[in-house]
Design a protein around this motif. Structure first.
Motif, PDB file in Angstrom:
ATOM      1  N   ASP A   1      -6.870  10.004   7.301  1.00 18.12           N
ATOM      2  CA  ASP A   1      -7.546   8.764   6.933  1.00 18.12           C
ATOM      3  C   ASP A   1      -8.728   8.988   6.009  1.00 18.12           C
ATOM      4  O   ASP A   1      -8.983   8.177   5.116  1.00 18.12           O
ATOM      5  N   CYS A   2      -9.460  10.085   6.220  1.00 20.24           N
ATOM      6  CA  CYS A   2     -10.658  10.339   5.420  1.00 20.24           C
ATOM      7  C   CYS A   2     -10.874  11.839   5.261  1.00 20.24           C
ATOM      8  O   CYS A   2     -10.414  12.626   6.092  1.00 20.24           O
ATOM      9  N   ILE A   3     -11.586  12.217   4.202  1.00 12.55           N
ATOM     10  CA  ILE A   3     -11.967  13.613   3.984  1.00 12.55           C
ATOM     11  C   ILE A   3     -13.480  13.724   4.109  1.00 12.55           C
ATOM     12  O   ILE A   3     -14.211  12.766   3.862  1.00 12.55           O
ATOM     13  N   VAL A   4     -13.934  14.919   4.470  1.00 10.66           N
ATOM     14  CA  VAL A   4     -15.339  15.124   4.827  1.00 10.66           C
ATOM     15  C   VAL A   4     -16.021  16.044   3.822  1.00 10.66           C
ATOM     16  O   VAL A   4     -15.499  17.113   3.485  1.00 10.66           O
ATOM     17  N   GLY A   5     -17.206  15.633   3.357  1.00 12.24           N
ATOM     18  CA  GLY A   5     -18.001  16.485   2.487  1.00 12.24           C
ATOM     19  C   GLY A   5     -17.531  16.501   1.049  1.00 12.24           C
ATOM     20  O   GLY A   5     -17.611  17.523   0.384  1.00 12.24           O
ATOM     21  N   THR A   6     -17.096  15.379   0.542  1.00 13.37           N
ATOM     22  CA  THR A   6     -16.578  15.322  -0.822  1.00 13.37           C
ATOM     23  C   THR A   6     -17.593  14.718  -1.781  1.00 13.37           C
ATOM     24  O   THR A   6     -18.539  14.022  -1.371  1.00 13.37           O
ATOM     25  N   THR A   7     -17.373  14.981  -3.060  1.00 17.49           N
ATOM     26  CA  THR A   7     -18.157  14.346  -4.108  1.00 17.49           C
ATOM     27  C   THR A   7     -17.306  13.258  -4.761  1.00 17.49           C
ATOM     28  O   THR A   7     -16.090  13.202  -4.571  1.00 17.49           O
ATOM     29  N   LEU A   8     -17.950  12.429  -5.554  1.00 16.81           N
ATOM     30  CA  LEU A   8     -17.214  11.372  -6.251  1.00 16.81           C
ATOM     31  C   LEU A   8     -16.179  11.954  -7.211  1.00 16.81           C
ATOM     32  O   LEU A   8     -15.106  11.387  -7.397  1.00 16.81           O
ATOM     33  N   ASP A   9     -16.480  13.106  -7.798  1.00 18.79           N
ATOM     34  CA  ASP A   9     -15.577  13.700  -8.781  1.00 18.79           C
ATOM     35  C   ASP A   9     -14.324  14.300  -8.152  1.00 18.79           C
ATOM     36  O   ASP A   9     -13.288  14.381  -8.806  1.00 18.79           O
ATOM     37  N   GLU A  10     -14.418  14.732  -6.900  1.00 22.99           N
ATOM     38  CA  GLU A  10     -13.292  15.424  -6.281  1.00 22.99           C
ATOM     39  C   GLU A  10     -12.172  14.472  -5.864  1.00 22.99           C
ATOM     40  O   GLU A  10     -11.010  14.874  -5.797  1.00 22.99           O
ATOM     41  N   ALA A  11     -12.517  13.237  -5.570  1.00 24.53           N
ATOM     42  CA  ALA A  11     -11.504  12.270  -5.133  1.00 24.53           C
ATOM     43  C   ALA A  11     -11.879  10.882  -5.641  1.00 24.53           C
ATOM     44  O   ALA A  11     -12.183   9.979  -4.861  1.00 24.53           O
ATOM     45  N   PRO A  12     -11.864  10.669  -6.953  1.00 20.77           N
ATOM     46  CA  PRO A  12     -12.375   9.418  -7.530  1.00 20.77           C
ATOM     47  C   PRO A  12     -11.594   8.172  -7.136  1.00 20.77           C
ATOM     48  O   PRO A  12     -12.118   7.059  -7.253  1.00 20.77           O
ATOM     49  N   ASP A  13     -10.345   8.338  -6.674  1.00 21.89           N
ATOM     50  CA  ASP A  13      -9.548   7.179  -6.286  1.00 21.89           C
ATOM     51  C   ASP A  13      -9.760   6.773  -4.838  1.00 21.89           C
ATOM     52  O   ASP A  13      -9.222   5.760  -4.391  1.00 21.89           O
ATOM     53  N   PHE A  14     -10.546   7.541  -4.087  1.00 23.01           N
ATOM     54  CA  PHE A  14     -10.801   7.232  -2.678  1.00 23.01           C
ATOM     55  C   PHE A  14     -11.876   6.155  -2.556  1.00 23.01           C
ATOM     56  O   PHE A  14     -12.563   5.833  -3.527  1.00 23.01           O
ATOM     57  N   LEU A  15     -12.034   5.623  -1.353  1.00 18.67           N
ATOM     58  CA  LEU A  15     -13.078   4.633  -1.085  1.00 18.67           C
ATOM     59  C   LEU A  15     -14.286   5.353  -0.491  1.00 18.67           C
ATOM     60  O   LEU A  15     -14.150   6.115   0.474  1.00 18.67           O
ATOM     61  N   PHE A  16     -15.471   5.072  -1.058  1.00 20.44           N
ATOM     62  CA  PHE A  16     -16.709   5.737  -0.665  1.00 20.44           C
ATOM     63  C   PHE A  16     -17.698   4.723  -0.102  1.00 20.44           C
ATOM     64  O   PHE A  16     -17.801   3.604  -0.612  1.00 20.44           O
ATOM     65  N   PRO A  17     -18.489   5.118   0.894  1.00 26.81           N
ATOM     66  CA  PRO A  17     -19.597   4.254   1.307  1.00 26.81           C
ATOM     67  C   PRO A  17     -20.680   4.258   0.244  1.00 26.81           C
ATOM     68  O   PRO A  17     -20.741   5.168  -0.599  1.00 26.81           O
ATOM     69  N   ASP A  18     -21.543   3.244   0.251  1.00 28.13           N
ATOM     70  CA  ASP A  18     -22.661   3.225  -0.688  1.00 28.13           C
ATOM     71  C   ASP A  18     -23.663   4.328  -0.362  1.00 28.13           C
ATOM     72  O   ASP A  18     -24.282   4.901  -1.253  1.00 28.13           O
ATOM     73  N   GLN A  19     -23.816   4.594   0.939  1.00 32.54           N
ATOM     74  CA  GLN A  19     -24.775   5.584   1.388  1.00 32.54           C
ATOM     75  C   GLN A  19     -24.147   6.978   1.427  1.00 32.54           C
ATOM     76  O   GLN A  19     -23.125   7.177   2.084  1.00 32.54           O
ATOM     77  N   PRO A  20     -24.732   7.969   0.747  1.00 33.75           N
ATOM     78  CA  PRO A  20     -24.237   9.336   0.899  1.00 33.75           C
ATOM     79  C   PRO A  20     -24.554   9.866   2.291  1.00 33.75           C
ATOM     80  O   PRO A  20     -25.453   9.360   2.974  1.00 33.75           O
ATOM     81  N   LEU A  21     -23.828  10.891   2.693  1.00 31.80           N
ATOM     82  CA  LEU A  21     -24.068  11.536   3.983  1.00 31.80           C
ATOM     83  C   LEU A  21     -24.771  12.870   3.806  1.00 31.80           C
ATOM     84  O   LEU A  21     -24.863  13.672   4.736  1.00 31.80           O
ATOM     85  N   GLY A  22     -25.285  13.118   2.625  1.00 32.28           N
ATOM     86  CA  GLY A  22     -26.003  14.349   2.370  1.00 32.28           C
ATOM     87  C   GLY A  22     -26.122  14.577   0.876  1.00 32.28           C
ATOM     88  O   GLY A  22     -25.571  13.833   0.066  1.00 32.28           O
ATOM     89  N   MET A  23     -26.863  15.619   0.530  1.00 33.62           N
ATOM     90  CA  MET A  23     -27.019  16.032  -0.856  1.00 33.62           C
ATOM     91  C   MET A  23     -26.796  17.534  -0.920  1.00 33.62           C
ATOM     92  O   MET A  23     -27.083  18.268   0.031  1.00 33.62           O
ATOM     93  N   ASP A  24     -26.292  17.996  -2.073  1.00 32.63           N
ATOM     94  CA  ASP A  24     -26.024  19.420  -2.188  1.00 32.63           C
ATOM     95  C   ASP A  24     -26.102  19.840  -3.648  1.00 32.63           C
ATOM     96  O   ASP A  24     -26.165  18.994  -4.545  1.00 32.63           O
TER      97      ASP A  24
END
Length: 269
Positions: free
Chosen positions: A87-110
């Protein structure tokens, strides 16, 4: 009396209908996947499976859902989520899965650092300097630097860039670095620091450069899942709620981390 009984029945029916309308959404079993990337996400059966896993589990538990987190190679996790097996992947960036649905709030920075053995005096001074070394990367990762990502793509299969895949790609790259089969590896500084802390004796490595910029990290959900928009909305609202209540700070304390919204360096060399 008949009127009063009839009225009470009508009121009872209205209350039943209202309670049904206000009932929580149907409980779902949310399947998460990623490769091991501690402290963001670690081993599923660990008391500390990673703060992103604990955060998501707390948020979705409050929404009535259960979470099943499994470890698998990163590229496979993306593919399986895209196909609907996760259902979901963990620890991704916008570039790695641009077609997925993302929350507005990030869960971390790296950010991405280049690590070498302490006795290696090589220093990253730009893409041109990479031709001097053999560097290890992880398959499917985006390092938030278009020039570097292009270099990796152009050199994949050559000795200069060695792509590691699997559930524990960092350990495999680190072993290659220690045995001098590669000269450098690219990794999150927080992930590298956490892994080095677990090893005895602790390998002597140093930072030889940085790639790209500080990048937001997310849990992103499959575009093929009709519940994906609901999941990311719940996750987004849950992060805001946990930050305001202090729950987020308490959770991050367990991992010796601080809220990524605070103005501070992500990592001290």
């Amino acid at each position: 009396m008949l009127f009063r009984l009839s009225y009470l029945k009508q009121m009872l029916a209205a209350l039943v209908l209202a309670s049904g309308l206000c009932a929580p959404a149907q409980a779902e079993h949310i399947r998460l996947g990623a490769d091991v990337w501690y402290p963001f996400n670690g081993e599923p059966d660990s008391p500390r499976p990673g703060y992103m896993i604990e955060l998501a589990s707390a948020v979705w538990k409050q929404a009535g859902h259960t979470v099943d987190y499994q470890v698998l190679p990163w590229e496979r996790a993306i593919d399986e989520a895209r196909a609907g097996s996760l259902d979901c992947i963990v620890g991704t960036t916008l570039d790695e899965a641009p077609d997925f649905l993302f929350p507005d709030q990030p869960l971390g920075m790296d950010e991405s650092y280049i690590f070498v053995l302490k006795d290696n005096d090589w220093q990253y001074t730009g893409i041109g300097s990479l031709s001097e070394i053999r560097i290890g990367v992880v398959g499917g990762y985006s390092y938030d630097d278009g020039e570097f990502d292009e270099y990796v793509a152009s050199q994949t299969g050559a000795p200069t860039v060695q792509v590691m895949k699997g559930n524990n790609a960092l350990d495999q790259n680190l072993q290659k670095l220690l045995s001098r089969r590669i000269d450098a590896l690219v990794e999150s500084p927080m992930v590298m620091h956490a892994r080095l802390q677990q090893l005895s004796p602790r390998p002597e490595v140093r930072v030889a450069g940085r790639i790209g910029s500080v990048t937001p990290l997310y849990i992103a959900c499959s575009p093929s899942n009709p519940m994906a928009a609901t999941y990311v909305r719940q996750l987004n609202d849950g992060i805001v709620r946990m930050r305001m209540s202090g729950e987020l700070a308490n959770l991050l304390d367990l991992y010796n981390l601080r809220d990524w919204q605070m103005s501070q360096p992500l990592f001290s060399e």
